[in-house]
Scaffold this motif. Structure first.
Motif, PDB file in Angstrom:
ATOM      1  N   ASP A   8       0.836  -1.196   0.000  1.00  0.00           N
ATOM      2  CA  ASP A   8       0.000   0.000   0.000  1.00  0.00           C
ATOM      3  C   ASP A   8       0.876   1.253   0.000  1.00  0.00           C
ATOM      4  OD1 ASP A   8       0.924   0.246   2.584  1.00  0.00           O
ATOM      5  OD2 ASP A   8      -1.046   0.125   3.534  1.00  0.00           O
ATOM      6  N   SER A   9       0.266   2.427   0.148  1.00  0.00           N
ATOM      7  CA  SER A   9       1.008   3.685   0.090  1.00  0.00           C
ATOM      8  C   SER A   9       1.992   3.841   1.239  1.00  0.00           C
ATOM      9  CB  SER A   9       0.034   4.861   0.091  1.00  0.00           C
ATOM     10  OG  SER A   9      -0.744   4.849   1.284  1.00  0.00           O
ATOM     11  N   ASN A  10       1.794   3.126   2.346  1.00  0.00           N
ATOM     12  CA  ASN A  10       2.700   3.189   3.493  1.00  0.00           C
ATOM     13  C   ASN A  10       3.762   2.102   3.474  1.00  0.00           C
ATOM     14  OD1 ASN A  10       1.241   5.364   4.551  1.00  0.00           O
ATOM     15  ND2 ASN A  10      -0.191   4.000   5.563  1.00  0.00           N
ATOM     16  N   GLY A  11       3.716   1.216   2.480  1.00  0.00           N
ATOM     17  CA  GLY A  11       4.696   0.147   2.378  1.00  0.00           C
ATOM     18  C   GLY A  11       4.284  -1.142   3.061  1.00  0.00           C
ATOM     19  N   ILE A  23      -7.178   6.748   0.023  1.00  0.00           N
ATOM     20  CA  ILE A  23      -6.598   7.941   0.622  1.00  0.00           C
ATOM     21  C   ILE A  23      -6.814   9.171  -0.260  1.00  0.00           C
ATOM     22  CG2 ILE A  23      -4.880   6.652   1.929  1.00  0.00           C
ATOM     23  CD1 ILE A  23      -2.797   7.495  -0.168  1.00  0.00           C
ATOM     24  N   LYS A  24      -7.542   9.007  -1.368  1.00  0.00           N
ATOM     25  CA  LYS A  24      -7.769  10.100  -2.305  1.00  0.00           C
ATOM     26  C   LYS A  24      -9.074   9.838  -3.056  1.00  0.00           C
ATOM     27  CE  LYS A  24      -5.626  12.210  -6.344  1.00  0.00           C
ATOM     28  NZ  LYS A  24      -4.523  12.186  -7.286  1.00  0.00           N
ATOM     29  N   GLY A  51       1.591  -3.272  -8.540  1.00  0.00           N
ATOM     30  CA  GLY A  51       1.084  -1.904  -8.444  1.00  0.00           C
ATOM     31  C   GLY A  51      -0.426  -1.798  -8.544  1.00  0.00           C
ATOM     32  N   GLU A  52      -1.128  -2.928  -8.687  1.00  0.00           N
ATOM     33  CA  GLU A  52      -2.583  -2.901  -8.869  1.00  0.00           C
ATOM     34  C   GLU A  52      -3.259  -4.012  -8.076  1.00  0.00           C
ATOM     35  OE1 GLU A  52      -3.170  -3.375 -13.042  1.00  0.00           O
ATOM     36  OE2 GLU A  52      -2.638  -1.309 -13.494  1.00  0.00           O
ATOM     37  N   LEU A  65      -7.637  -0.942  -8.939  1.00  0.00           N
ATOM     38  CA  LEU A  65      -7.115   0.253  -8.276  1.00  0.00           C
ATOM     39  C   LEU A  65      -5.596   0.173  -8.154  1.00  0.00           C
ATOM     40  CD1 LEU A  65      -9.636   0.587  -5.306  1.00  0.00           C
ATOM     41  CD2 LEU A  65      -9.602   1.933  -7.399  1.00  0.00           C
ATOM     42  N   LYS A  66      -4.954   1.322  -8.245  1.00  0.00           N
ATOM     43  CA  LYS A  66      -3.500   1.390  -8.029  1.00  0.00           C
ATOM     44  C   LYS A  66      -3.243   1.427  -6.531  1.00  0.00           C
ATOM     45  CE  LYS A  66      -2.153   3.421 -12.303  1.00  0.00           C
ATOM     46  NZ  LYS A  66      -0.897   3.778 -12.888  1.00  0.00           N
ATOM     47  N   THR A  67      -2.216   0.698  -6.105  1.00  0.00           N
ATOM     48  CA  THR A  67      -1.932   0.571  -4.690  1.00  0.00           C
ATOM     49  C   THR A  67      -1.397   1.868  -4.076  1.00  0.00           C
ATOM     50  OG1 THR A  67       0.263  -0.308  -5.183  1.00  0.00           O
ATOM     51  CG2 THR A  67      -1.498  -1.902  -4.812  1.00  0.00           C
ATOM     52  N   GLU A  68      -0.946   2.814  -4.880  1.00  0.00           N
ATOM     53  CA  GLU A  68      -0.439   4.082  -4.346  1.00  0.00           C
ATOM     54  C   GLU A  68      -1.557   4.941  -3.744  1.00  0.00           C
ATOM     55  OE1 GLU A  68       0.134   6.963  -8.047  1.00  0.00           O
ATOM     56  OE2 GLU A  68       0.920   4.944  -8.394  1.00  0.00           O
ATOM     57  N   PHE A  69      -2.823   4.608  -4.023  1.00  0.00           N
ATOM     58  CA  PHE A  69      -3.951   5.368  -3.491  1.00  0.00           C
ATOM     59  C   PHE A  69      -4.665   4.623  -2.363  1.00  0.00           C
ATOM     60  CE2 PHE A  69      -3.790   6.635  -8.067  1.00  0.00           C
ATOM     61  CZ  PHE A  69      -3.221   7.873  -7.849  1.00  0.00           C
TER      62      PHE A  69
END
Length: 73
Positions: A8-11, A23-24, A51-52, A65-69
């Motif tokens: 995820d965005s926090n690693g 988160i967005k 990444g997905e 969904l992209k994991t950065e969000f």
């Protein structure tokens, strides 16, 4: 061949069946829907791309969904 781990965005590592929170605010392509920040998405599926993830929400089924969000709930 090594399998890359989805994070995820926090690693934090994500696993099949986890729950995540957005988160967005995200607009969904092909529809007029917007998925709001803080939406809980349950029972995610990993698709081999680190990444997905694949998931279903109340508004949209079969969503990628992209994991950065995302952050793990």
């Amino acid at each position: 061949m090594t399998d890359a781990i989805a994070r995820d965005s926090n690693g934090t590592p994500l696993n099949e069946g986890d729950s995540v929170t957005l988160i967005k605010d995200l607009k969904v392509k092909g529809t007029s829907e917007t998925i709001k920040r803080g939406t809980l998405v349950k029972n995610i599926r990993l698709n081999g791309n680190p990444g997905e993830i694949e998931c279903n929400t109340k508004q949209v089924k079969g969503l990628v969904l992209k994991t950065e969000f995302l952050k793990k709930a």
